[in-house]
Design an enzyme around this catalytic site. Structure first.
Site, short mmCIF file in Angstrom:
data_model
loop_
_atom_site.label_atom_id
_atom_site.label_comp_id
_atom_site.label_asym_id
_atom_site.label_seq_id
_atom_site.Cartn_x
_atom_site.Cartn_y
_atom_site.Cartn_z
N HIS A 82 -68.68 -78.93 -23.57
CA HIS A 82 -69.08 -77.53 -23.70
C HIS A 82 -68.23 -76.69 -22.76
O HIS A 82 -67.79 -77.17 -21.72
CB HIS A 82 -70.56 -77.40 -23.30
N ARG A 168 -80.45 -61.41 -24.22
CA ARG A 168 -79.59 -61.30 -23.03
C ARG A 168 -78.31 -60.56 -23.35
O ARG A 168 -77.81 -59.77 -22.56
CB ARG A 168 -79.23 -62.71 -22.50
N SER A 183 -79.73 -72.15 -20.55
CA SER A 183 -79.27 -71.98 -21.93
C SER A 183 -78.36 -73.14 -22.34
O SER A 183 -78.55 -73.76 -23.40
CB SER A 183 -78.52 -70.64 -22.05
N LYS A 187 -79.63 -76.61 -24.76
CA LYS A 187 -78.89 -76.92 -26.01
C LYS A 187 -78.28 -78.32 -25.95
O LYS A 187 -78.33 -79.08 -26.91
CB LYS A 187 -77.75 -75.91 -26.20
#
Ligand code: URA
Length: 424
Positions: A82, A168, A183, A187
């Site tokens: 990520h 947000r 967040s 995920k």
């Protein structure tokens, strides 16, 4: 318990309990907590921060708001990567097939771009016919068959993050370490890979503007992972100038293909090889140097490129028709010297205005437009040389905006791409 008391507690900078966090998150998901109440709570969190325990509890509530993917049907270690988001960041598109070509299983759920930063799903959608919405069975089967799949997250995964992130984005509450960590980790934990590597971008074009904040975020990400017995490794990388030479959806696919053929930009390949080495050394239990050699070989012998072609075909994409459909204009330097800075944030904004990105979730994007840099930081430039090229389909830009992104110096500046790795 009521939401007003919870907002007020956070406004007074007191630590929220798990029950209070759960009340707010579950209430927001089921509609009993209104947007304006959640907005107020998010702003109080952004201003006052959250302790690690609060962030962990927030992550847990978000994770449990949706399904958790069952990857047990995939044989072997499953890896996920990520990025906290940057300009010109096409690392996943090069890294995933590279790992797949070495027999490593990559099960990746990616997002779309919002604001200045691009998203892998938008970039892949620039390939004719490419299917970005795989169902769970197809996703798992494809990882088993060709070692990789990239899809957008299914609607029932981490429902809280989808709702909270959208809020947000329009309430100036994106750049909070606690909110970013919860967040990302909710995920990643819902996608359930065995090893998660996170590229924490630092600099003008990143959410984390300083190394100090990036290190704090990295520790939150790693420690949240530890609580779920998930190995998380973070790498801190420079996002002061865009990564590589191209910014824009199809332009970044073009650059990824060049990189997979062994012609990648130096900074881009440094990030690809650094993350690849970390993953390969962990999965194959070998040194970072041996892992780097394996990665380098599979770029040079084009096995990574073959994996990319297989992946595109498997998800319905057609590379034969791939071409950039836009006009272009060159930006000429009126100075001589070394480039000392290329403002990533401003480049992101220009790219957004050209139509490569979206300001609102449902905006349409133009896959063909974007920017090509012909010079990077520390390149020597003579007056009259081309600095960059704008690919456009509407005249919604000013040449000077791109020219102003380039700063000059009479000497080279310190510009490292990789700041370091943070491990458990
Ligand atoms: N990426 C995410 O997934 N979430 C954030 O909050 C920021 C970056």
């Amino acid at each position: 318990m009521n939401i007003k008391e919870i907002i007020n507690k956070k406004r007074l900078n007191k630590e929220l309990t798990k029950e209070e966090i759960s009340y707010a998150v579950n209430g927001f998901v089921d509609g009993s907590v209104a947007d304006y109440q959640m907005s107020a709570l998010l702003m109080a969190i952004t201003i006052n921060g959250m302790t690690f325990l609060e962030t962990l509890n927030l992550t847990d509530c978000m994770l449990k708001s949706g399904e958790i993917l069952d990857l047990s049907k995939i044989d072997g270690t499953v890896v996920d990567k990520h990025s906290t988001g940057g300009i010109g960041d096409k690392v996943t598109i090069i890294l995933a097939p590279l790992l797949a070509s070495l027999g490593i299983k990559v099960a990746k759920m990616s997002g779309r771009g919002l604001g200045y930063t691009g998203g892998t799903i938008d970039k892949l959608e620039g390939i004719d016919g490419f299917n970005v919405s795989l169902d769970e069975d197809k996703f798992i089967n494809q990882v088993n068959n060709i070692n990789m799949a990239i899809t957008q997250a299914t609607a029932n995964l981490d429902i809280a993050d989808k709702k909270i992130y959208a809020l947000r984005d329009v309430t100036a509450t994106v750049d909070s370490i606690a909110l970013i960590a919860s967040s990302i980790m909710s995920k990643k934990l819902a996608s359930n890979a065995d090893l998660i590597v996170i590229d924490v971008k630092v600099g003008k074009g990143a959410l984390m503007k300083t190394k100090k904040d990036a290190i704090k975020l990295a520790h939150y990400l790693i420690d949240i992972g530890k609580n779920y017995n998930k190995k998380v490794i973070c790498i801190l990388t420079n996002m002061n100038q865009p990564l590589g030479y191209y910014i824009g959806n199809k332009l970044e696919i073009k650059e990824s293909i060049e990189a997979l053929k062994g012609e990648g930009a130096k900074d881009l390949m440094e990030v690809v090889y650094s993350i690849a080495s970390i993953i390969i050394s962990n999965v194959k239990n070998i040194s970072l140097k041996e892992a780097y050699e394996l990665a380098h070989t599979n770029i040079e012998n084009k096995k990574a490129y073959q994996s990319f072609k297989k992946f595109v075909k498997e998800q319905g994409g057609n590379l034969d028709k791939f071409k950039i459909d836009a006009n272009y204009v060159d930006i000429i330097s009126d100075k001589t010297g070394y480039i000392s800075e290329i403002d990533a944030l401003e480049i992101g904004k220009i790219s957004l205005n050209l139509g490569a990105g979206r300001l609102n979730k449902n905006d349409n994007i133009d896959y063909n437009v974007g920017i090509q840099l012909l010079k990077k930081v520390n390149d020597r430039v003579k007056k009259g040389e081309v600095l960059g090229r704008i690919y456009y389909n509407s005249e919604n830009f000013d040449f000077n905006d791109l020219k102003k992104c380039f700063k000059f110096s009479d000497h080279k500046v310190n510009c490292e791409t990789i700041y370091g790795k943070i491990d458990a």
